[in-house]
Structures are given as C-alpha cells and as structure tokens.
Write a protein that holds these residues in place. Structure first.
Motif, mmCIF file in Angstrom:
data_model
loop_
_atom_site.group_PDB
_atom_site.id
_atom_site.type_symbol
_atom_site.label_atom_id
_atom_site.label_comp_id
_atom_site.label_asym_id
_atom_site.label_seq_id
_atom_site.Cartn_x
_atom_site.Cartn_y
_atom_site.Cartn_z
ATOM 1 N N LYS A 44 -31.474 39.800 60.621
ATOM 2 C CA LYS A 44 -32.320 39.543 61.864
ATOM 3 C C LYS A 44 -31.540 40.218 62.973
ATOM 4 O O LYS A 44 -32.401 40.890 63.901
ATOM 5 N N ILE A 45 -30.300 40.452 63.216
ATOM 6 C CA ILE A 45 -29.545 41.045 64.236
ATOM 7 C C ILE A 45 -29.880 42.717 64.144
ATOM 8 O O ILE A 45 -30.544 43.224 65.260
ATOM 9 N N ARG A 46 -30.205 43.440 62.917
ATOM 10 C CA ARG A 46 -30.615 44.798 62.571
ATOM 11 C C ARG A 46 -31.967 45.004 63.268
ATOM 12 O O ARG A 46 -32.206 46.042 63.929
ATOM 13 N N LYS A 47 -32.839 43.860 63.088
ATOM 14 C CA LYS A 47 -34.338 44.216 63.476
ATOM 15 C C LYS A 47 -34.390 43.862 64.639
ATOM 16 O O LYS A 47 -35.166 44.642 65.475
ATOM 17 N N ALA A 48 -33.759 42.925 65.593
ATOM 18 C CA ALA A 48 -33.622 42.719 66.874
ATOM 19 C C ALA A 48 -33.189 43.934 67.683
ATOM 20 O O ALA A 48 -33.745 44.397 68.628
ATOM 21 N N GLU A 49 -32.078 44.477 67.259
ATOM 22 C CA GLU A 49 -31.738 45.611 67.792
ATOM 23 C C GLU A 49 -32.534 47.004 67.691
ATOM 24 O O GLU A 49 -32.492 47.608 68.710
ATOM 25 N N LEU A 50 -33.114 46.942 66.305
ATOM 26 C CA LEU A 50 -34.357 47.886 66.188
ATOM 27 C C LEU A 50 -35.286 47.866 67.307
ATOM 28 O O LEU A 50 -35.746 48.710 68.049
ATOM 29 N N GLN A 51 -35.705 46.602 67.553
ATOM 30 C CA GLN A 51 -36.892 46.311 68.444
ATOM 31 C C GLN A 51 -36.226 46.639 69.853
ATOM 32 O O GLN A 51 -37.473 47.301 70.487
ATOM 33 N N LEU A 52 -35.160 46.217 70.139
ATOM 34 C CA LEU A 52 -34.707 46.595 71.470
ATOM 35 C C LEU A 52 -34.534 47.915 71.861
ATOM 36 O O LEU A 52 -34.833 48.263 72.955
ATOM 37 N N GLY A 53 -34.067 48.669 70.724
ATOM 38 C CA GLY A 53 -34.140 50.247 71.232
ATOM 39 C C GLY A 53 -35.361 50.830 71.186
ATOM 40 O O GLY A 53 -35.750 51.690 72.140
ATOM 41 N N LYS A 54 -36.464 50.396 70.403
ATOM 42 C CA LYS A 54 -37.773 50.907 70.549
ATOM 43 C C LYS A 54 -38.212 50.654 72.196
ATOM 44 O O LYS A 54 -39.005 51.625 72.640
ATOM 45 N N LEU A 55 -38.078 49.621 72.563
ATOM 46 C CA LEU A 55 -38.432 49.145 74.002
ATOM 47 C C LEU A 55 -37.661 49.826 75.153
ATOM 48 O O LEU A 55 -38.302 50.341 75.861
ATOM 49 N N TYR A 56 -36.290 49.985 74.891
ATOM 50 C CA TYR A 56 -35.549 50.801 75.804
ATOM 51 C C TYR A 56 -36.108 52.262 75.809
ATOM 52 O O TYR A 56 -36.326 52.669 76.795
ATOM 53 N N TYR A 57 -36.264 52.965 74.585
ATOM 54 C CA TYR A 57 -36.715 54.290 74.539
ATOM 55 C C TYR A 57 -38.113 54.318 75.049
ATOM 56 O O TYR A 57 -37.933 55.161 75.675
ATOM 57 N N ARG A 58 -39.053 53.454 74.961
ATOM 58 C CA ARG A 58 -40.381 53.527 75.485
ATOM 59 C C ARG A 58 -40.051 53.790 76.976
ATOM 60 O O ARG A 58 -41.103 54.622 77.543
#
Length: 141
Positions: A44-58
């Motif tokens: 769950k942490i890996r998935k949340a970090e991935l989603q957070l990174g996508k939002l930040y990069y966007r």
C-alpha cells in the motif's frame, strides 16, 4: 518406580509436549499472519508513493503550484501504513520473546514437572523471517 508410574509420567510428558507444540504453532501462525499484513501494508505504501509521485510530477511538468490538499490524503495513507507496520513489528517481537521465554522455562523445568521461575529478559536467538515474494522491483505499467 512401578510400571504404572512410568506409564503415567510418559503420558503426562506426551500431553505437555502436545500442548506446548499447539501453543507454539498458534504463536507462529500469528507471526506469519502479522508478516503477511506487513507485506500488504508495504505494498500500500509503494502504491501511495507512486500515486503521490505522479501527482507531484504532473503539477511540476505543467508548472502549476503544488496543491498540498491533493497530496495530503496520500501522505496520510503512507503514515497510517507505517504506523501499523511499526505496531505489527513490535507485536511480532513480543511474540518471539514470549516464545523464547517459554522455551527457557521448559528447559529449566525439573523432573517433577514444576516450572522454574521465568527469566527477567528472554532474548530470541534467531529472528524468524518469512518471505512471500522475492520480487521487490516495481512493475512497468
């Protein structure tokens, strides 16, 4: 000692051994269940970090101001999972210490079947590690 006393002692030994084995099996099952939960929380942490990174990069790519309200739920999910993992690891350590303490008490029991006093601190010899998957690398989407 008569034959019946020897037979009774052997029966008591077998019953105690079976009870001890059953208790240890329950503890090991609880440890395994906690480890599975830890692995699920890490995922769950890996998935949340991935989603957070996508939002930040966007936001970074289009030059928008970073929207902390959008990031906050993901950060909270990560924090909650890390807190649960820490609690589970503490619980596992307690179970291992209890199990090691029980082994020390059993080894110190005398022939009459009376238990020796429990030691103040029991230290597990080797940590139990259960791995479900050897694959830690993220999968390409």
């Amino acid at each position: 000692m008569s034959f019946s006393e020897n037979l009774e002692n052997a029966r008591n030994f077998a019953v105690n051994a079976a009870q001890t084995a059953a208790q240890k099996a329950k503890v090991l099952a609880a440890i395994a269940k906690a480890n599975v939960t830890i692995y699920a929380e890490e995922d769950k942490i890996r998935k949340a970090e991935l989603q957070l990174g996508k939002l930040y990069y966007r936001d970074f790519a289009v030059g928008e101001e970073m929207d902390s309200a959008e990031y906050l739920p993901w950060c909270e999910k990560i924090s909650e999972s890390k807190k649960l993992i820490a609690e589970l690891k503490d619980s596992i350590d307690d179970m291992k210490a209890e199990m090691a303490g029980d082994a020390d008490v059993e080894a110190a029991a005398d022939e009459t079947g009376e238990e020796a006093p429990k030691p103040e601190e029991a230290k597990p010899e080797e940590p139990v590690v259960i791995e479900l998957s050897g694959e830690d690398e993220p999968k390409a989407e």
